[in-house]
Design an enzyme around this catalytic site. Sequence first.
Site: not given
Length: 175
Positions: A72, A132, A168
């Site tokens: 990416k 991105y 996360d």
Amino acid sequence: MKFVETPLAGAYVLELERLEDERGFFARTWCAEELAGHGLEARIAQCNLSSNRRRGTLRGMHYQAAPHQEAKIVRCIRGAIYDVIVDLRHGSPTMRRWTSVELTADNRRALYVPKDFAHGFQTLTDDAEVFYEMSTPYAPGFGRGVRWNDPALAIEWPLGDPILSERDCGYPVLR
């Protein structure tokens, strides 16, 4: 584009080469030929935008598992972020090492993240937006992560008390 090596092999900070005049400037932000010339993935299969309302938001550390690994290019288009990558490549001399770069709308830098690297960032401003370019489409079921505060990595985040998602917070530590 200028390709600036990071301490992790295969990861680069991408800087603009501006053509300026009294009107402003023009710069190339992506070129398949230049990326391929540096041995980097030059395919874009998907683009994503992350909008983050509050300073201190931390997203990461994410990656996609085989066979859907992704390279990416990450760019901050509003505000500022502290961007972090971790080398997870088995056999790499820099495996489990991390590096960081500050990406801002003002410095217009981007970070090229190779396949098999975990990626995350912490916002340094309110209303930060991150764009991105991904080499592989997101594959549900193959998304993975490592804990943002894994003691084995000892990532030095700039802001304490981060704003995190439940997902996360639940990623495992490396073994």
